[in-house]
Design a protein around this motif. Sequence first.
Motif, short mmCIF file in Angstrom:
data_model
loop_
_atom_site.label_atom_id
_atom_site.label_comp_id
_atom_site.label_asym_id
_atom_site.label_seq_id
_atom_site.Cartn_x
_atom_site.Cartn_y
_atom_site.Cartn_z
N GLY A 38 0.84 -1.42 -0.11
CA GLY A 38 -0.03 -0.18 -0.13
C GLY A 38 0.91 1.17 -0.03
O GLY A 38 0.94 2.01 1.00
N SER A 39 1.30 1.53 -1.23
CA SER A 39 2.22 2.83 -1.28
C SER A 39 1.66 3.77 -2.09
O SER A 39 0.98 3.62 -3.03
N ASP A 40 2.07 5.23 -1.68
CA ASP A 40 1.88 6.06 -2.53
C ASP A 40 2.80 6.37 -3.63
O ASP A 40 3.61 5.53 -3.74
N ALA A 41 2.82 7.55 -4.12
CA ALA A 41 3.46 8.01 -5.51
C ALA A 41 5.17 7.93 -5.14
O ALA A 41 5.92 7.67 -6.06
N GLN A 42 5.33 8.12 -3.93
CA GLN A 42 6.81 8.25 -3.55
C GLN A 42 7.23 7.11 -2.86
O GLN A 42 8.39 6.97 -2.46
N GLY A 43 6.41 6.03 -2.73
CA GLY A 43 6.86 4.70 -1.97
C GLY A 43 6.89 4.80 -0.45
O GLY A 43 6.93 3.77 0.02
N ASP A 49 -4.35 1.67 8.11
CA ASP A 49 -5.28 0.65 8.20
C ASP A 49 -4.91 -0.59 7.37
O ASP A 49 -4.66 -0.13 5.93
N PHE A 50 -5.13 -1.67 7.94
CA PHE A 50 -4.78 -2.74 7.40
C PHE A 50 -5.42 -3.08 5.93
O PHE A 50 -4.93 -3.20 4.67
N ALA A 51 -6.86 -2.79 5.81
CA ALA A 51 -7.56 -3.27 4.96
C ALA A 51 -7.44 -2.26 3.75
O ALA A 51 -7.32 -2.50 2.46
N THR A 52 -6.90 -1.02 3.96
CA THR A 52 -6.60 0.07 2.98
C THR A 52 -5.33 -0.63 2.15
O THR A 52 -5.29 -0.42 0.92
N GLN A 53 -4.38 -0.73 3.10
CA GLN A 53 -3.21 -1.44 2.64
C GLN A 53 -3.35 -2.55 1.58
O GLN A 53 -2.57 -2.52 0.41
N LEU A 118 9.44 -1.25 5.26
CA LEU A 118 9.32 -0.08 5.77
C LEU A 118 8.26 0.02 7.01
O LEU A 118 7.44 -0.86 6.96
N PRO A 119 8.85 0.94 7.65
CA PRO A 119 7.79 0.97 9.07
C PRO A 119 6.42 1.42 8.57
O PRO A 119 6.06 2.22 7.80
N GLY A 120 5.37 0.72 9.14
CA GLY A 120 4.09 0.91 8.82
C GLY A 120 3.38 0.11 7.93
O GLY A 120 2.32 -0.01 7.77
N MET A 121 4.32 -0.68 7.25
CA MET A 121 3.89 -1.71 6.19
C MET A 121 3.34 -2.75 6.99
O MET A 121 3.81 -3.45 7.75
N LEU A 122 1.87 -3.13 6.50
CA LEU A 122 1.35 -4.14 7.39
C LEU A 122 1.19 -5.50 6.31
O LEU A 122 0.74 -6.67 6.78
N PHE A 123 1.08 -5.27 5.19
CA PHE A 123 0.64 -6.07 3.99
C PHE A 123 1.58 -5.98 2.65
O PHE A 123 2.08 -5.00 2.31
#
Length: 132
Positions: A38-43, A49-53, A118-123
């Motif tokens: 679940g990354s944005d344009a800059q990575g 939120d897990f489901a959003t990722q 990365l910190p915050g990566m859940l999936f």
Amino acid sequence: MSLTITNPAALHDPVPFGYSHVVAARPSEVVHIAGQYGSDAQGGVVAEDFATQVETAFTHLGTALEAVGLDFSHVVRLGTYIVDHDTDKLEALVGPIRKIWGDRPPAQTLIGVASLALPGMLFEVDAVAVRP
């Protein structure tokens, strides 16, 4: 390309869990898709939120497939990685898989991990696809 999905009667029915036991493809060219998250344009991580990722990672997987002229129907295997896996997270994963593949999901291995890149990566999800 011909895909043959086999779920042997001697094994449990995996479809409700979002995967198939065996997928064979003939004839083919194998395409490997690196882990998508679940990354944005800059990575950076797009949301806490897990489901959003999960949703974003599968959107990125679709984009990667499209970039090489493939789509979700060409995917034969998924590798999924979940930080601090539990059954609530499993439900958040299975929903998008059902939406994309219905009752013909690819083979999948889910691995619970302590952390990801990365910190915050859940999936994270990687894939093997087959070009006919």
